[in-house]
Enzyme design. Structure first.
Site, PDB file in Angstrom:
ATOM      1  N   HIS A   1     -24.752   4.808 -16.606  1.00 52.72           N
ATOM      2  CA  HIS A   1     -24.005   5.025 -17.645  1.00 52.72           C
ATOM      3  C   HIS A   1     -23.316   3.686 -18.362  1.00 52.72           C
ATOM      4  CE1 HIS A   1     -19.932   7.866 -18.608  1.00 52.72           C
ATOM      5  NE2 HIS A   1     -20.058   6.673 -19.370  1.00 52.72           N
TER       6      HIS A   1
ATOM      7  N   ASP B   1     -14.635   5.488 -10.561  1.00 50.95           N
ATOM      8  CA  ASP B   1     -14.063   6.324  -9.607  1.00 50.95           C
ATOM      9  C   ASP B   1     -13.359   5.437  -8.340  1.00 50.95           C
ATOM     10  OD1 ASP B   1     -13.840   8.736 -10.899  1.00 50.95           O
ATOM     11  OD2 ASP B   1     -15.849   9.194 -10.197  1.00 50.95           O
TER      12      ASP B   1
HETATM   13  O1  IFM Z   1     -16.690   7.542 -14.373  1.00 48.02           O
HETATM   14  C1  IFM Z   1     -17.232   8.257 -13.284  1.00 48.02           C
HETATM   15  C2  IFM Z   1     -17.514   9.938 -13.603  1.00 48.02           C
HETATM   16  O2  IFM Z   1     -16.227  10.225 -14.157  1.00 48.02           O
HETATM   17  C3  IFM Z   1     -17.936  10.738 -12.454  1.00 48.02           C
HETATM   18  N1  IFM Z   1     -19.199   9.954 -12.063  1.00 48.02           N
HETATM   19  C4  IFM Z   1     -18.985   8.455 -11.773  1.00 48.02           C
HETATM   20  C5  IFM Z   1     -18.388   7.725 -12.633  1.00 48.02           C
HETATM   21  C6  IFM Z   1     -18.177   6.132 -12.257  1.00 48.02           C
HETATM   22  O3  IFM Z   1     -17.408   6.113 -11.248  1.00 48.02           O
END
Ligand code: IFM
Length: 806
Positions: free
Chosen positions: A645, A489
């Site tokens: 993630h 983001d």
């Molecule tokens: O990929 C994004 C996600 O859509 C929302 N939280 C942060 C992630 C990384 O910026």
């Protein structure tokens, strides 16, 4: 330092010290109603939408933290002493009261022992009903008769986050609450359908429906006046702020106990009366627990693992699947961080969530995929944030009349190309392929689905538009543009170019081709030779273009619109980035030698004992050419934290390279289970992946933040099961291709696939990391594992090792 432990048998996490440094969260409800709660029953509840149909209030980011909640108070009528059934809100010193909490799958249990009185409160939302049950047992564990009073407290919302937090003249005077026949009802006077009730399995000895009457002026939840005085006031009023408070007076002989059920639900008094009757029968309450247990048993039994890695077993078998499922159910906007002020579906997040659990929740994944397909524009990009109701022909826009919602304007805004993120829709292609591989529902590909901006086409055609959009949106190098953002983001490249998206495009094309080739060769009614050729060529072009991203030892992250490369050997800040390197390998685009070198650089520059940092070293100078990431504090979030993630992308990448030892080393570093004894550093709960862990450049290095609502749960689950354990459905067979540390001698997995059960044992006598020597299916050697008859159970023995000639 430990605050609790994993109770594997009961699938609960037991919090023995409830004064944890931040809220430790659980989610109740698996359908339309949800409660987000913590270890002291603080939290809030909503029906369908945390923004527009809030049932209870929450004061986000406030002090004391996480109030109000679902509170029960006890008062001794002789001593006038009072305490709460959970540590907060009264907060008696923990040396005096024994408190603990057990978070389980869609329920939480809270225990207290004080002055010879023992209590248990269990919170849960049963299947099939929109009600939160507070199942409360109080026992006199002493030797004297005791006279006690019990008081409940929850604070009703004006049905929306905005109405609760601003311009009260438009909300406070439209809502009222009153008590009748054992039920408190709160309603918006002229908006039928916006009611909620609070009731109980007993006739109360007092009640309050007005918050300020129960709490008293200049009092808080910690010391409500009604509790201090031992008497609710019987308040009710049109207008004002409302609560659900009942008083029950009890006499308990020594050893005697009593069980009371409180019920907080969505609906009017009539519904409250029905629910009251239903759950005043304790057998129905107990039955609802069994039903929920069966619900989770069924899901968990679709895949269970037994490996030499304890943390991997405990998390994968229970908690990580739970986390991934919660993301698919409730999307991302309901937590103690996102307190419900945003709503709808984030395109990329939902697409990835739906990829990870089609085996345990095919219906929800299918629904999510359809919602995303309907929010795809004819040009092939997805609406970054949207309400499924905007496009669902079967759902009337429930909240369209709310003064806080402007769906049409919002819809128009998000349709604009400049709002598009370059990665959003690409994630959907593999999700659809995964869904089809899991279920075998090939007909889904021919289903007609509308586009967000009009017209309709098949699911298959939607997939092509997605690939074509990324093909068109390239810069002069042929690398995909970054647009508004590209998964990260905070990397706002606009017309600049993104390595991540290029590799993701390559992966999506490969996924699509696997499907298309199968359809062409084996399915009836598919003449798609032209497509296969077109996308093979497209794949080759993308791969070729991606070679420019190599910079001696690793892949750069992108190129800004002003032509500056990001993540190069020369950079002093933001030198190495995880996403581009992991995806170069995971996508299959990297040349083998480069792939291994890239991942070595990842280890060298990004590895920490808490997982892999997203980038390093942190940015310390603002540079809007690169994006918002350069304005984030060093070591936090996208600026050089251990962003969870993308970590599983690296585990999967290491598996693609055949380096199972590194995949599991990286897995173990991030694994919250292994941080259970480091809570003084981690702070957050050890049963959930958090969005990020503070990186080396931050003074609180190792501290985790934002549990549950992150794509890490789904991706961790996917990378472990599909890559490390290597068990993944193909179009018409089940592939077993593990990549494990050489010292693992064996592991076992039970996997349900298309309604047959596969009991798999993988043996590794030669201590290899990858490679299959033989596969036995029910005692016979096979080259692949076909789909077996529904309801049957099969034994599979896989022997790893190099191929032999005999
Ligand atoms: O990929 C994004 C996600 O859509 C929302 N939280 C942060 C992630 C990384 O910026």
């Amino acid at each position: 330092m430990e605050y609790g432990f994993f109770d594997e048998k009961n699938r609960e996490y037991v919090i023995e010290r409830v004064d944890v440094p931040v809220s430790w969260t659980n989610y109740l409800g698996v359908e339309d109603t949800c409660a987000v709660i913590n270890q002291t029953a603080g939290g809030y509840m909503f029906h369908k939408s945390p923004e527009y149909h809030r049932m209870t209030r929450f004061r986000g980011n406030a002090v004391p933290m996480d109030r109000p909640g679902f509170d029960l108070y006890l008062r001794d009528t002789q001593t006038k002493d009072y305490w709460s059934a959970t540590w907060q809100p009264v907060g008696k010193p923990l040396e005096q009261v024994d408190y603990s909490c057990r978070h389980g799958l869609s329920y939480s249990r809270y225990f207290s022992r004080y002055a010879d009185i023992e209590t248990e409160m269990r919170l849960t939302i049963p299947l099939g009903e929109d009600v939160l049950l507070w199942d409360f047992t109080v026992e006199n564990a002493g030797s004297q008769m005791r006279e006690l009073q019990i008081f409940s407290f929850c604070e009703f919302s004006f049905h929306g986050v905005a109405s609760d937090n601003q311009n009260f003249q438009m909300s406070m005077y439209c809502a009222g609450a009153g008590y009748q026949d054992g039920v408190i009802e709160q309603k918006m006077f002229y908006e039928p359908g916006k009611e909620q009730y609070f009731t109980a399995s007993f006739r109360p000895d007092g009640y309050d429906t007005l918050r300020d009457s129960f709490l008293g002026l200049y009092h808080t939840e910690q010391n409500p006046e009604a509790v201090l005085k031992g008497q609710c006031t019987g308040s009710a009023e049109a207008g004002n702020n409302h609560c659900g408070s009942f008083q029950k007076n009890l006499k308990l002989e020594a050893g005697e106990s009593i069980r009371l059920i409180f019920m907080l639900g969505s609906g009017n008094r009539k519904k409250g009366l029905r629910i009251r009757e239903k759950y005043s029968n304790l057998n129905r309450v107990d039955q609802s627990y069994r039903e929920l247990r069966d619900y989770w048993d069924d899901k968990l039994s679709s895949l269970q693992i037994q490996t030499p890695d304890k943390g991997m077993n405990v998390l994968t078998n229970t908690w990580t699947l739970y986390q991934a499922e919660i993301n698919v159910m409730f999307s991302r906007f309901a937590s103690f961080i996102e307190v419900g002020g945003r709503t709808g579906l984030g395109y990329r997040d939902t697409a990835q969530d739906a990829m990870c659990v089609p085996h345990s929740n095919p219906e929800k994944c299918r629904q999510r995929i359809l919602q995303l397909l309907r929010a795809l524009t004819t040009r092939g990009y997805g609406l970054h944030l949207f309400e499924p109701e905007w496009f669902d022909p079967d759902v009337k826009p429930e909240y369209a009349d709310s003064p806080t919602v402007v769906p049409t304007a919002e819809k128009d805004r998000v349709h604009k190309l400049e709002q598009a993120c370059s990665d959003d829709a690409l994630w959907l292609v593999p999700s659809i392929v995964e869904y089809v591989k899991e279920t075998g529902e090939m007909e889904f590909l021919k289903e007609k689905v509308t586009y967000a901006d009009g017209g309709e086409d098949t699911v298959y055609e939607h997939m092509k538009r997605i690939l074509d959009f990324s093909h068109e949106q390239v810069g002069k190098t042929g690398i995909c543009k970054g647009l508004r953002a590209d998964w990260n983001d905070c990397l706002n490249l606009g017309g600049g170019e993104s390595a991540l998206v290029t590799f993701l495009h390559y992966w999506a094309i490969s996924n699509f081709l696997e499907l298309a080739e199968y359809l062409q060769d084996k399915a009836e009614g598919w003449e798609i030779d032209g497509d296969i050729k077109k996308y093979r060529d497209m794949g080759k072009q993308v791969k070729k273009a991606s070679e420019q991203l190599w910079d001696k030892e690793w892949y750069i992250r992108g190129i800004t619109k002003n032509g500056k490369s990001i993540g190069t050997m020369e950079d002093e800040q933001g030198k190495v980035h995880l996403e581009s390197n992991a995806w170069a390998v995971l996508s299959g685009a990297a040349e083998p030698g480069r792939g291994a070198a890239a991942m070595d650089s990842v280890e060298k520059w990004l590895y920490t004992p808490y997982g892999l940092q997203l980038n390093a070293p942190a940015y310390t100078k603002r540079d809007d050419d690169i994006g918002f990431v350069t304005r984030v504090c060093p070591g936090l979030k996208e600026n050089a934290s251990v962003f969870s993630h993308p970590n599983p992308w690296a585990w999967a990448a290491e598996c693609v390279l055949g380096r199972g030892d590194k995949a599991v080393k990286f897995y173990d570093a991030l694994c919250p289970y292994y941080q259970n004894d480091k809570i003084e550093i981690r702070e957050a709960e050890p049963y959930s992946y958090c969005q990020f862990i503070m990186g080396k450049d931050h003074e609180c290095y190792g501290r985790a933040r934002h549990p549950f609502m992150t794509g890490s749960g789904g991706w961790a689950y996917f990378a472990v099961t599909h890559y490390i354990l290597g068990i993944r459905p193909e179009m018409d067979s089940l592939l077993i291709d593990p990549c494990i540390p050489g010292e693992w001698k064996e592991f076992a997995v039970k996997r349900r696939w298309r309604n047959a059960e596969y009991q798999i044992r993988v043996e590794n006598p030669d201590g290899v990391m990858k490679g299959i020597r033989s596969v036995l299916l029910d005692g016979k050697e096979v080259s692949e594992i076909p789909q077996m008859k529904e309801g049957t159970v099969h034994q599979i023995i896989v022997r790893m090792g190099g191929k032999t000639d005999d």
